[in-house]
Design a protein around this motif. Structure first.
Motif, mmCIF file in Angstrom:
data_model
loop_
_atom_site.group_PDB
_atom_site.id
_atom_site.type_symbol
_atom_site.label_atom_id
_atom_site.label_comp_id
_atom_site.label_asym_id
_atom_site.label_seq_id
_atom_site.Cartn_x
_atom_site.Cartn_y
_atom_site.Cartn_z
ATOM 1 N N GLN A 204 0.808 -1.220 0.000
ATOM 2 C CA GLN A 204 0.000 0.000 0.000
ATOM 3 C C GLN A 204 0.845 1.277 0.000
ATOM 4 N N ASP A 205 2.014 1.211 0.626
ATOM 5 C CA ASP A 205 2.855 2.413 0.695
ATOM 6 C C ASP A 205 3.892 2.495 -0.423
ATOM 7 N N ALA A 206 4.011 1.433 -1.192
ATOM 8 C CA ALA A 206 5.114 1.330 -2.158
ATOM 9 C C ALA A 206 5.174 2.503 -3.130
ATOM 10 N N GLU A 207 4.013 2.932 -3.599
ATOM 11 C CA GLU A 207 4.014 3.976 -4.625
ATOM 12 C C GLU A 207 4.324 5.360 -4.072
ATOM 13 N N SER A 208 3.888 5.615 -2.856
ATOM 14 C CA SER A 208 4.058 6.964 -2.309
ATOM 15 C C SER A 208 5.355 7.104 -1.512
ATOM 16 N N ASP A 209 5.965 5.984 -1.186
ATOM 17 C CA ASP A 209 7.132 6.051 -0.312
ATOM 18 C C ASP A 209 8.299 5.244 -0.884
ATOM 19 N N LEU A 210 9.291 5.963 -1.340
ATOM 20 C CA LEU A 210 10.452 5.327 -1.975
ATOM 21 C C LEU A 210 11.156 4.342 -1.055
ATOM 22 N N GLN A 211 11.215 4.715 0.213
ATOM 23 C CA GLN A 211 11.900 3.876 1.184
ATOM 24 C C GLN A 211 11.201 2.510 1.300
ATOM 25 N N THR A 212 9.886 2.549 1.329
ATOM 26 C CA THR A 212 9.110 1.303 1.383
ATOM 27 C C THR A 212 9.382 0.454 0.155
ATOM 28 N N PHE A 213 9.421 1.109 -0.989
ATOM 29 C CA PHE A 213 9.669 0.369 -2.225
ATOM 30 C C PHE A 213 11.059 -0.264 -2.208
ATOM 31 N N SER A 214 12.020 0.447 -1.644
ATOM 32 C CA SER A 214 13.374 -0.112 -1.528
ATOM 33 C C SER A 214 13.370 -1.357 -0.650
ATOM 34 N N VAL A 215 12.599 -1.310 0.424
ATOM 35 C CA VAL A 215 12.518 -2.472 1.313
ATOM 36 C C VAL A 215 11.886 -3.647 0.566
ATOM 37 N N ILE A 216 10.844 -3.374 -0.195
ATOM 38 C CA ILE A 216 10.212 -4.433 -0.983
ATOM 39 C C ILE A 216 11.213 -5.051 -1.957
ATOM 40 N N ARG A 217 11.954 -4.180 -2.631
ATOM 41 C CA ARG A 217 12.948 -4.702 -3.583
ATOM 42 C C ARG A 217 13.990 -5.565 -2.893
#
Ligand code: C2E
Ligand code: MG
Ligand code: MG
Ligand code: MG
Length: 279
Positions: A204-217
């Motif tokens: 849910q936060d991946a698109e608005s939060d770069l840091q979250t997306f980095s964690v997902i990656r």
């Protein structure tokens, strides 16, 4: 002064706590009744794989339709079931229903069943699994159990032994709500899970939060190097889907791919074994 403040707090909190305890006790009583009178049912939510373009399985999610209150969300009654011990009966019911349902499906896809910490510390879990698989005739490889980090954290040594025994049956194990617990990395090096499910809150936060997306990656790359498939939970929009897919995620679950549905609905819609349209 601090003491007086504390006393104030205690006075302020006590009636509320009482009420909370009463409410929880009430829900537990009602839930016990629900189990006996058929107010519970199971919805199934599709889990898909991009690589195979098909359906991996369906997650069994318990539903409670209370005659007066209507639909009560699992987030409300599962913790109370856990606290009151009712989860053992509820969990056994879900397991049996889900395995029996899956045994009738044309497609050899999996059925995923959530396990609560208390079920997991139950001595007879392994025997129960064996009995249900035998009763329903479901091949063990078609059953996946979803458990969270907190379940393993409760009694690590016991948990790891039990997990190994379950795996030896041929049943697979998914680590649910990954990232929301306390000891993710430690758990990953202690046991070889069959699947990691990234919690919906990250998606849910991946698109608005770069840091979250980095964690997902990072989790996706961890999965790759450990050779464990990673599934993203809570995919609601096409842009979430393509973002995760481009990041290398291969498995998806969420409203976009399919909402949790009653068994009849899934079978009738012919969704079984077919490529989900959203993919
Ligand atoms: P979970 O195992 O992580 O299950 C996924 C939850 O996310 C389900 O909620 C599902 O309906 C919801 N969900 C799926 N896709 C989406 C989406 O795109 N957006 C949003 N916002 N939500 C989505 P549900 O059914 O309310 O269940 C909540 C939790 O209750 C489950 O989380 C699981 O921990 C627990 N639970 C449900 N059924 C059982 C059960 O039979 N036994 C046990 N022990 N726990 C259960
Ligand atoms: Mg789950
Ligand atoms: Mg989850
Ligand atoms: Mg959950």
């Amino acid at each position: 002064r601090a003491k007086a403040q504390l006393a104030q707090h205690v006075c302020f909190y006590e009636p509320g706590m009482d009420e909370l305890v009463r409410k929880r006790r009430n829900v537990a009583t009602e839930l016990r009744k629900a189990l006996d009178t058929g107010q519970l049912s199971i919805h199934y939510q599709v889990q898909t794989s991009v690589a195979t373009g098909g359906i991996l399985g369906y997650e069994a999610l318990v539903r409670w339709l209370h005659p007066v209150r209507g639909a009560v969300p699992p987030a409300e009654f599962i913790p109370i079931a856990e606290e009151s011990g009712l989860i053992l009966q509820l969990g056994e019911w879900v397991l049996r229903q889900a395995c029996a349902a899956a045994a009738t499906w044309d497609s050899p896809c999996k059925v995923a069943v959530n396990l609560s910490p208390m079920q997991f510390s139950q001595v007879s879990l392994l025997a129960l699994l064996k009995a249900v698989l035998e009763e329903t005739g479901l091949a063990p490889t078609r059953l996946e159990l979803e458990l969270t980090e907190s379940t393993i954290f409760m009694d690590r040594k016991h948990a790891l032994e039990l997990l190994a025994d379950i795996k030896a049956l041929g049943v697979s194990i998914a680590l649910d709500d990954f990232g929301t617990g306390y000891s993710s990395l430690d758990i990953l090096r202690s046991f070889s899970f069959d699947r990691i499910k990234i919690d919906a809150s990250f998606v849910q936060d991946a698109e608005s939060d770069l840091q979250t997306f980095s964690v997902i990656r990072a989790v996706l790359s961890l999965g790759k190097s450990l050779n464990i498939p990673v599934m993203a939970e809570g995919i609601e929009t096409p842009s979430q889907f393509s973002m995760l897919k481009e990041a290398g995620c291969d498995e998806f679950q969420g409203f976009l791919l399919g909402r949790p549905l009653p068994l009849e609905h899934i079978v009738q819609s012919g969704q079984m074994g077919l490529v989900s349209r959203a993919v």
